[in-house]
Design a protein around this motif. Sequence first.
Motif, PDB file in Angstrom:
ATOM      1  N   LEU A   8       1.096  -1.313  -0.028  1.00  0.00           N
ATOM      2  CA  LEU A   8       0.437   0.026  -0.165  1.00  0.00           C
ATOM      3  C   LEU A   8       1.323   1.092   0.077  1.00  0.00           C
ATOM      4  O   LEU A   8       0.460   2.171  -0.619  1.00  0.00           O
ATOM      5  CB  LEU A   8      -1.359  -0.186   1.131  1.00  0.00           C
ATOM      6  N   ASP A   9       2.275   1.159   0.528  1.00  0.00           N
ATOM      7  CA  ASP A   9       2.861   2.738   1.023  1.00  0.00           C
ATOM      8  C   ASP A   9       3.515   2.108   0.203  1.00  0.00           C
ATOM      9  O   ASP A   9       3.955   3.213  -0.918  1.00  0.00           O
ATOM     10  CB  ASP A   9       3.516   2.279   2.179  1.00  0.00           C
ATOM     11  N   LEU A  10       4.572   1.316  -0.366  1.00  0.00           N
ATOM     12  CA  LEU A  10       4.664   1.383  -1.949  1.00  0.00           C
ATOM     13  C   LEU A  10       4.892   1.523  -3.231  1.00  0.00           C
ATOM     14  O   LEU A  10       5.332   2.542  -3.628  1.00  0.00           O
ATOM     15  CB  LEU A  10       5.159  -0.152  -1.612  1.00  0.00           C
ATOM     16  N   LEU A  11       3.110   1.526  -4.076  1.00  0.00           N
ATOM     17  CA  LEU A  11       2.670   1.720  -4.840  1.00  0.00           C
ATOM     18  C   LEU A  11       2.698   3.358  -4.532  1.00  0.00           C
ATOM     19  O   LEU A  11       2.251   3.182  -5.465  1.00  0.00           O
ATOM     20  CB  LEU A  11       1.373   0.694  -4.531  1.00  0.00           C
ATOM     21  N   GLN A  12       2.284   3.864  -3.669  1.00  0.00           N
ATOM     22  CA  GLN A  12       1.712   5.732  -3.472  1.00  0.00           C
ATOM     23  C   GLN A  12       3.453   6.089  -3.486  1.00  0.00           C
ATOM     24  O   GLN A  12       2.729   7.225  -2.974  1.00  0.00           O
ATOM     25  CB  GLN A  12       0.924   5.347  -2.388  1.00  0.00           C
ATOM     26  N   ASP A  13       4.252   5.665  -3.189  1.00  0.00           N
ATOM     27  CA  ASP A  13       5.575   6.078  -3.152  1.00  0.00           C
ATOM     28  C   ASP A  13       6.086   5.712  -3.829  1.00  0.00           C
ATOM     29  O   ASP A  13       7.204   4.672  -3.607  1.00  0.00           O
ATOM     30  CB  ASP A  13       5.668   6.654  -1.489  1.00  0.00           C
ATOM     31  N   VAL A  14       7.233   6.886  -4.231  1.00  0.00           N
ATOM     32  CA  VAL A  14       8.257   6.089  -5.070  1.00  0.00           C
ATOM     33  C   VAL A  14       9.764   5.902  -4.855  1.00  0.00           C
ATOM     34  O   VAL A  14      10.390   5.688  -4.595  1.00  0.00           O
ATOM     35  CB  VAL A  14       8.639   7.155  -6.879  1.00  0.00           C
ATOM     36  N   GLU A  15       9.946   6.855  -3.668  1.00  0.00           N
ATOM     37  CA  GLU A  15      10.865   6.906  -2.751  1.00  0.00           C
ATOM     38  C   GLU A  15      11.296   5.342  -1.881  1.00  0.00           C
ATOM     39  O   GLU A  15      12.147   4.921  -1.739  1.00  0.00           O
ATOM     40  CB  GLU A  15      10.886   7.582  -1.647  1.00  0.00           C
ATOM     41  N   LEU A  16      10.278   4.739  -2.078  1.00  0.00           N
ATOM     42  CA  LEU A  16      10.633   3.728  -0.617  1.00  0.00           C
ATOM     43  C   LEU A  16      10.821   2.256  -2.112  1.00  0.00           C
ATOM     44  O   LEU A  16      11.300   1.696  -1.321  1.00  0.00           O
ATOM     45  CB  LEU A  16       8.545   3.313  -0.771  1.00  0.00           C
ATOM     46  N   SER A  17      10.552   2.671  -3.263  1.00  0.00           N
ATOM     47  CA  SER A  17      11.546   1.797  -3.598  1.00  0.00           C
ATOM     48  C   SER A  17      12.612   2.288  -4.872  1.00  0.00           C
ATOM     49  O   SER A  17      13.154   1.352  -5.647  1.00  0.00           O
ATOM     50  CB  SER A  17      10.055   1.507  -5.192  1.00  0.00           C
ATOM     51  N   GLY A  18      13.223   3.106  -4.050  1.00  0.00           N
ATOM     52  CA  GLY A  18      14.408   4.162  -4.299  1.00  0.00           C
ATOM     53  C   GLY A  18      14.516   4.467  -5.639  1.00  0.00           C
ATOM     54  O   GLY A  18      15.226   4.876  -6.313  1.00  0.00           O
ATOM     55  N   GLY A  19      13.400   5.210  -6.229  1.00  0.00           N
ATOM     56  CA  GLY A  19      13.023   5.886  -7.056  1.00  0.00           C
ATOM     57  C   GLY A  19      12.269   4.970  -7.984  1.00  0.00           C
ATOM     58  O   GLY A  19      11.403   4.208  -7.320  1.00  0.00           O
ATOM     59  N   GLY A  20      12.434   5.901  -8.938  1.00  0.00           N
ATOM     60  CA  GLY A  20      11.786   5.601 -10.422  1.00  0.00           C
ATOM     61  C   GLY A  20      10.389   6.042 -10.856  1.00  0.00           C
ATOM     62  O   GLY A  20       9.685   7.048 -10.186  1.00  0.00           O
ATOM     63  N   GLU A  21       9.721   5.625 -11.627  1.00  0.00           N
ATOM     64  CA  GLU A  21       8.373   6.763 -12.013  1.00  0.00           C
ATOM     65  C   GLU A  21       6.905   5.817 -11.870  1.00  0.00           C
ATOM     66  O   GLU A  21       7.457   4.280 -11.542  1.00  0.00           O
ATOM     67  CB  GLU A  21       8.711   7.242 -13.481  1.00  0.00           C
ATOM     68  N   GLY A  22       5.670   6.676 -11.747  1.00  0.00           N
ATOM     69  CA  GLY A  22       4.274   5.448 -11.404  1.00  0.00           C
ATOM     70  C   GLY A  22       4.233   5.254 -10.089  1.00  0.00           C
ATOM     71  O   GLY A  22       4.673   5.090  -9.750  1.00  0.00           O
ATOM     72  N   ILE A  23       3.123   6.001  -9.764  1.00  0.00           N
ATOM     73  CA  ILE A  23       1.825   6.077  -8.802  1.00  0.00           C
ATOM     74  C   ILE A  23       1.258   5.658  -8.885  1.00  0.00           C
ATOM     75  O   ILE A  23      -0.253   5.816  -9.618  1.00  0.00           O
ATOM     76  CB  ILE A  23       2.416   7.401  -7.692  1.00  0.00           C
ATOM     77  N   ALA A  24       0.488   4.570  -7.814  1.00  0.00           N
ATOM     78  CA  ALA A  24      -0.535   4.032  -8.173  1.00  0.00           C
ATOM     79  C   ALA A  24      -1.773   5.057  -7.434  1.00  0.00           C
ATOM     80  O   ALA A  24      -1.539   5.877  -6.611  1.00  0.00           O
ATOM     81  CB  ALA A  24      -1.294   3.019  -7.795  1.00  0.00           C
ATOM     82  N   GLU A  25      -3.054   5.034  -7.995  1.00  0.00           N
ATOM     83  CA  GLU A  25      -4.468   5.567  -7.810  1.00  0.00           C
ATOM     84  C   GLU A  25      -4.398   5.127  -5.944  1.00  0.00           C
ATOM     85  O   GLU A  25      -4.437   3.528  -6.314  1.00  0.00           O
ATOM     86  CB  GLU A  25      -5.249   5.534  -8.459  1.00  0.00           C
ATOM     87  N   LYS A  26      -4.996   4.976  -5.536  1.00  0.00           N
ATOM     88  CA  LYS A  26      -5.018   5.251  -3.924  1.00  0.00           C
ATOM     89  C   LYS A  26      -6.522   4.142  -4.578  1.00  0.00           C
ATOM     90  O   LYS A  26      -5.973   3.260  -4.016  1.00  0.00           O
ATOM     91  CB  LYS A  26      -6.570   5.869  -3.602  1.00  0.00           C
ATOM     92  N   ASP A  27      -7.540   3.740  -4.890  1.00  0.00           N
ATOM     93  CA  ASP A  27      -8.103   2.720  -5.152  1.00  0.00           C
ATOM     94  C   ASP A  27      -7.524   1.185  -5.529  1.00  0.00           C
ATOM     95  O   ASP A  27      -7.256   0.112  -5.338  1.00  0.00           O
ATOM     96  CB  ASP A  27      -9.077   3.161  -6.111  1.00  0.00           C
ATOM     97  N   GLN A  28      -6.425   1.663  -6.519  1.00  0.00           N
ATOM     98  CA  GLN A  28      -5.834   1.007  -7.310  1.00  0.00           C
ATOM     99  C   GLN A  28      -4.729  -0.030  -5.967  1.00  0.00           C
ATOM    100  O   GLN A  28      -4.969  -0.718  -6.505  1.00  0.00           O
ATOM    101  CB  GLN A  28      -4.937   0.996  -8.556  1.00  0.00           C
ATOM    102  N   ALA A  29      -4.253   0.746  -5.031  1.00  0.00           N
ATOM    103  CA  ALA A  29      -3.314   0.587  -4.486  1.00  0.00           C
ATOM    104  C   ALA A  29      -3.996   0.199  -2.679  1.00  0.00           C
ATOM    105  O   ALA A  29      -3.270  -1.494  -2.813  1.00  0.00           O
ATOM    106  CB  ALA A  29      -2.679   1.906  -3.663  1.00  0.00           C
ATOM    107  N   GLU A  30      -5.126   0.242  -2.934  1.00  0.00           N
ATOM    108  CA  GLU A  30      -5.982  -0.148  -1.772  1.00  0.00           C
ATOM    109  C   GLU A  30      -6.579  -1.768  -2.043  1.00  0.00           C
ATOM    110  O   GLU A  30      -6.266  -2.616  -1.636  1.00  0.00           O
ATOM    111  CB  GLU A  30      -7.481   0.411  -1.089  1.00  0.00           C
ATOM    112  N   SER A  31      -6.947  -1.891  -3.575  1.00  0.00           N
ATOM    113  CA  SER A  31      -7.510  -2.949  -4.699  1.00  0.00           C
ATOM    114  C   SER A  31      -6.217  -4.159  -4.413  1.00  0.00           C
ATOM    115  O   SER A  31      -6.811  -5.515  -3.896  1.00  0.00           O
ATOM    116  CB  SER A  31      -7.595  -3.186  -5.815  1.00  0.00           C
TER     117      SER A  31
END
Length: 254
Positions: free
Chosen positions: A131-154
């Motif tokens: 849930l956190d990783l999908l909405q925060d690129v810093e947790l994966s060490g950078g990169g692009e692509g952020i999940a919408e809240k509904d997508q991350a929660e699903s």
Amino acid sequence: HLVTISAMTDNVSKYGLTARPANQENDKPENAYPKSVAISALKPPATPLATRIDKYCKSKLPPDTYRHSMRVYSFGCAIARECYPSFGLTPGSALDETWFCTAMLHDIGTTPENISSTRLSYEFWAGYHALDLLQDVELSGGGEGIAEKDQAESIAEAIIRHQDIQPNGRITLLTRLIHWGTLLDNIGAGGELVDERTIEVVCEEYSRKGWCGCFKGSVKEEKRLKPYAMVSRLEGFSERIEPNGKTGVMRRWD
């Protein structure tokens, strides 16, 4: 207000939040005769989010677990496209991206580092982490692509409930997919929903060699560290994992 409600409704099917019966026997296939699916038709999505999550998982998961996750993704795609076309799990769709992230992250809690870092059952920790990783690129060490809240929660919902195998109530469509993919790869269940040639090409692409013993070891370690863990409710599950490497629908591809 109406726009917000409309967007939420659209996201239900878009991100696999449609309710399905928990009992697989009550979720009959629309087509009971699946055809073979070529490995080229099962390529992962190449969206910024999928690419970021794939890179993260490849760096964190043991090779055996990474390949398992790719098989789970591939089996789920094949089953949905051949047996449940109304799901809309088509290449490049938002649901395809959502499903890929679910499959790749569902076992992130079983890594040696993560399984011992929490008192939570590994599925719960993995869901919250995703849930956190999908909405925060810093947790994966950078990169692009952020999940919408509904997508991350699903995705989090499906990961948390991916071993919630029981006949009562309802689950999301995405949870149904993770049940299909993991049960087929781990204990050979649901083989009738996938053409044998499809299983063959998937296992040629992402070898199963050593997987049954690897996952059985993870389950054993989870129970040792957390005797109360979610996996403890699946009676006889551990005993069915290793024999799947020798018998059953998957045996030819180990």
